[in-house]
Design a protein around this motif. Structure first.
Motif, PDB file in Angstrom:
ATOM      1  N   LEU A 120       0.839  -1.190   0.000  1.00 39.06           N
ATOM      2  CA  LEU A 120       0.000   0.000   0.000  1.00 39.06           C
ATOM      3  C   LEU A 120       0.875   1.242   0.000  1.00 39.06           C
ATOM      4  N   LEU A 121       0.628   2.115  -0.971  1.00 41.07           N
ATOM      5  CA  LEU A 121       1.226   3.448  -0.999  1.00 41.07           C
ATOM      6  C   LEU A 121       0.057   4.423  -0.989  1.00 41.07           C
ATOM      7  N   LEU A 122      -0.217   5.018   0.180  1.00 36.78           N
ATOM      8  CA  LEU A 122      -1.395   5.857   0.373  1.00 36.78           C
ATOM      9  C   LEU A 122      -0.986   7.327   0.381  1.00 36.78           C
ATOM     10  N   LEU A 123      -1.342   8.046  -0.682  1.00 36.45           N
ATOM     11  CA  LEU A 123      -0.922   9.435  -0.850  1.00 36.45           C
ATOM     12  C   LEU A 123      -2.109  10.380  -0.649  1.00 36.45           C
ATOM     13  N   VAL A 124      -1.974  11.262   0.351  1.00 35.35           N
ATOM     14  CA  VAL A 124      -3.038  12.204   0.700  1.00 35.35           C
ATOM     15  C   VAL A 124      -2.656  13.597   0.211  1.00 35.35           C
ATOM     16  N   ALA A 125      -3.402  14.109  -0.765  1.00 33.96           N
ATOM     17  CA  ALA A 125      -3.144  15.436  -1.338  1.00 33.96           C
ATOM     18  C   ALA A 125      -1.647  15.667  -1.543  1.00 33.96           C
ATOM     19  N   PRO A 126      -0.966  14.780  -2.271  1.00 30.45           N
ATOM     20  CA  PRO A 126       0.478  14.940  -2.453  1.00 30.45           C
ATOM     21  C   PRO A 126       0.806  16.256  -3.149  1.00 30.45           C
ATOM     22  N   VAL A 127       1.909  16.860  -2.763  1.00 32.74           N
ATOM     23  CA  VAL A 127       2.248  18.203  -3.220  1.00 32.74           C
ATOM     24  C   VAL A 127       2.644  18.214  -4.695  1.00 32.74           C
ATOM     25  N   ARG A 128       2.510  19.346  -5.311  1.00 31.06           N
ATOM     26  CA  ARG A 128       3.075  19.596  -6.638  1.00 31.06           C
ATOM     27  C   ARG A 128       3.827  20.920  -6.571  1.00 31.06           C
ATOM     28  N   ILE A 129       4.803  21.093  -7.403  1.00 32.93           N
ATOM     29  CA  ILE A 129       5.566  22.341  -7.464  1.00 32.93           C
ATOM     30  C   ILE A 129       5.006  23.181  -8.608  1.00 32.93           C
ATOM     31  N   THR A 130       4.482  24.359  -8.299  1.00 29.23           N
ATOM     32  CA  THR A 130       3.816  25.197  -9.297  1.00 29.23           C
ATOM     33  C   THR A 130       4.837  25.918 -10.194  1.00 29.23           C
ATOM     34  N   TRP A 131       4.341  26.410 -11.328  1.00 29.32           N
ATOM     35  CA  TRP A 131       5.244  27.009 -12.316  1.00 29.32           C
ATOM     36  C   TRP A 131       6.001  28.230 -11.793  1.00 29.32           C
ATOM     37  N   PRO A 132       5.437  29.094 -10.912  1.00 30.43           N
ATOM     38  CA  PRO A 132       6.260  30.215 -10.436  1.00 30.43           C
ATOM     39  C   PRO A 132       7.530  29.749  -9.732  1.00 30.43           C
ATOM     40  N   TYR A 133       7.413  28.657  -8.941  1.00 33.43           N
ATOM     41  CA  TYR A 133       8.596  28.125  -8.260  1.00 33.43           C
ATOM     42  C   TYR A 133       9.591  27.556  -9.266  1.00 33.43           C
ATOM     43  N   LYS A 134       9.065  26.883 -10.285  1.00 31.47           N
ATOM     44  CA  LYS A 134       9.961  26.309 -11.281  1.00 31.47           C
ATOM     45  C   LYS A 134      10.728  27.413 -12.015  1.00 31.47           C
ATOM     46  N   ALA A 135      10.023  28.498 -12.357  1.00 33.64           N
ATOM     47  CA  ALA A 135      10.679  29.622 -13.032  1.00 33.64           C
ATOM     48  C   ALA A 135      11.699  30.293 -12.122  1.00 33.64           C
ATOM     49  N   PHE A 136      11.323  30.480 -10.860  1.00 38.50           N
ATOM     50  CA  PHE A 136      12.228  31.107  -9.894  1.00 38.50           C
ATOM     51  C   PHE A 136      13.456  30.231  -9.650  1.00 38.50           C
ATOM     52  N   HIS A 137      13.234  28.917  -9.608  1.00 40.28           N
ATOM     53  CA  HIS A 137      14.336  27.973  -9.423  1.00 40.28           C
ATOM     54  C   HIS A 137      15.324  28.076 -10.585  1.00 40.28           C
TER      55      HIS A 137
END
Length: 435
Positions: free
Chosen positions: A273-290
């Motif tokens: 069992l791999l139970l993922l609750v609202a797993p995070v995503r990295i939004t485009w502003p962070y990707k651009a800033f990175h």
């Protein structure tokens, strides 16, 4: 007027001293206990005192011990100065769970005396053993006799505490029989408090371990999300060396749990069992800033760790200015929580160590370059209906997996709707166990 003390064993293996009294005048049980505590060691003070109108007698006029009533926990009176005080820390909750298990009593406050709740020398020895199992520390019986409350015991345990490990695990529920369930709770502000509600829904037989957020201020530093997952995986396998595993994660912990499952699969170890609750995503502003900070760092000839330093410092300054310009904006709503962790973050340019206490900042840098590509066989997802945009990043992985919905935002899952989350997670786990 008259008194008797009996050894009762209403539960097999649990022997307790119980006093029965017929008083001459009004006197509280608390007054009687305080009087006894002045002249008797703690383990000889009766666990409960029952006041009777008359003492049951045999035809020959002796006390009829078989007719003495069975005490209940409610017979233990809380007198003045012994009001119920609720637990306030993880250590309090862990000790409370042990006490409830051993004493079979509820409610228990953190200032209630172990021996006055029914504890005795045999239970004290078992308590010492359970503390060693849960906290990994031995505590002498004389320490227990000197510190017979949850509050005092927690203080005694903390005096021997060491600096938090970088990848640590908190025992929420030891349980029995079942395979353990591990959960990356993702709460970087205050620890796995909500996990006690989850564990309760799973039932007392289910071992439950909370994997804590990574401590970025330790002696070694990860430069990728994969390294964080490997450290947590090592901590999990120290408890359960071989699979198949039952685990999951919430928010940022969900993304790390996914990478842990990928590494287990690569090593030939499976997850039931791999139970993922609202797993995070990295939004485009962070990707651009990175990308911007990474490119600038390379132009400046900075190494990877120095590029991260630049990212954290720039991000903090921008957020600091944004907070001053638009106080109360939801983009900086976690600032007060940050200041509670490290007050130095109130400065426009705090020291480097303080910046690394901003878990979200460091996690964002390390997780932004992460790419998916693993398709776990036994994954289940729980989504927050007000943040379904996150689902798009997980579409290929989650589209054909078991899915449940929660009302509100992802944070509401572990606050306003924690009981519903506990039910959904428990249902997923039981399905796997039944198979």
């Amino acid at each position: 007027q008259s008194a008797a003390v009996a050894v009762r064993e209403d539960t097999q293996g649990d022997r307790r001293l119980v006093a029965y009294v017929v008083p001459k005048h009004d006197i509280s049980n608390d007054e009687l206990q305080r009087h006894l505590e002045k002249s008797l060691p703690a383990y000889m003070v009766p666990s409960a005192i029952l006041q009777l109108d008359t003492m049951p007698l045999t035809p020959s006029g002796k006390i009829d011990r078989k007719a003495l009533p069975t005490p209940a926990f409610s017979d233990i009176e809380r007198g003045q100065g012994h009001e119920y005080v609720a637990p306030t820390s993880i250590e309090h909750f862990q000790l409370l769970q042990i006490w409830e298990e051993l004493l079979d009593a509820r409610p228990i406050g953190i200032r209630d005396n172990f021996f006055r709740l029914g504890g005795h020398s045999l239970l004290a020895a078992r308590l010492s053993l359970r503390i060693e199992q849960v906290f990994g520390k031995k505590i002498a019986l004389n320490t227990l006799f000197a510190s017979p409350t949850i509050e005092e015991l927690a203080n005694a345990l903390s005096q021997d505490s060491i600096e938090r490990e970088q990848a640590s695990v908190t025992v929420i529920q030891v349980g029995k029989k079942q395979r353990p369930f591990f959960f990356l709770h993702g709460d970087w502000t205050g620890g796995p408090f909500y996990c006690f509600t989850l564990a309760h829904a799973f039932g007392p037989e289910q071992p439950f371990y909370a994997i804590n957020t990574y401590n970025f201020n330790g002696p070694s530093f990860p430069l990728t999300l994969e390294e964080i997952a490997a450290a947590h995986l090592k901590a999990m396998r120290a408890i359960q060396p071989e699979g198949p595993y039952l685990f999951g994660g919430f928010c940022n912990g969900g993304l790390i749990a996914y990478e842990m499952a990928r590494q287990l699969h690569a090593a030939g170890q499976e997850s039931d069992l791999l139970l993922l609750v609202a797993p995070v995503r990295i939004t485009w502003p962070y990707k651009a800033f990175h990308r911007c900070m990474q490119s600038l760092g390379k132009l400046m000839g900075l190494k990877k760790r120095q590029q991260l330093d630049l990212f954290l410092r720039t991000r903090h300054m921008i957020r600091h200015l944004y907070r001053q310009a638009q106080p109360g904006n939801d983009k900086t709503q976690d600032f007060d929580k940050l200041l509670a962790i490290d007050p130095r973050l109130s400065r426009f340019s705090p020291p480097r160590e303080a910046l690394y206490n901003d878990y979200v900042g460091v996690f964002s840098w390390l997780s932004t370059p992460y790419t998916f590509g693993f398709y776990p066989k036994n994954a289940s997802f729980i989504w927050a209906e007000k943040e379904m945009a996150i689902w798009s990043d997980w579409f290929d992985i989650a589209s054909h997996k078991e899915t449940s919905m929660m009302p509100g935002t992802h944070m509401a899952c572990v606050t306003d709707h924690i009981d519903l989350l506990a039910t959904l997670m428990s249902t997923s786990l039981k399905k796997v166990q039944e198979k």
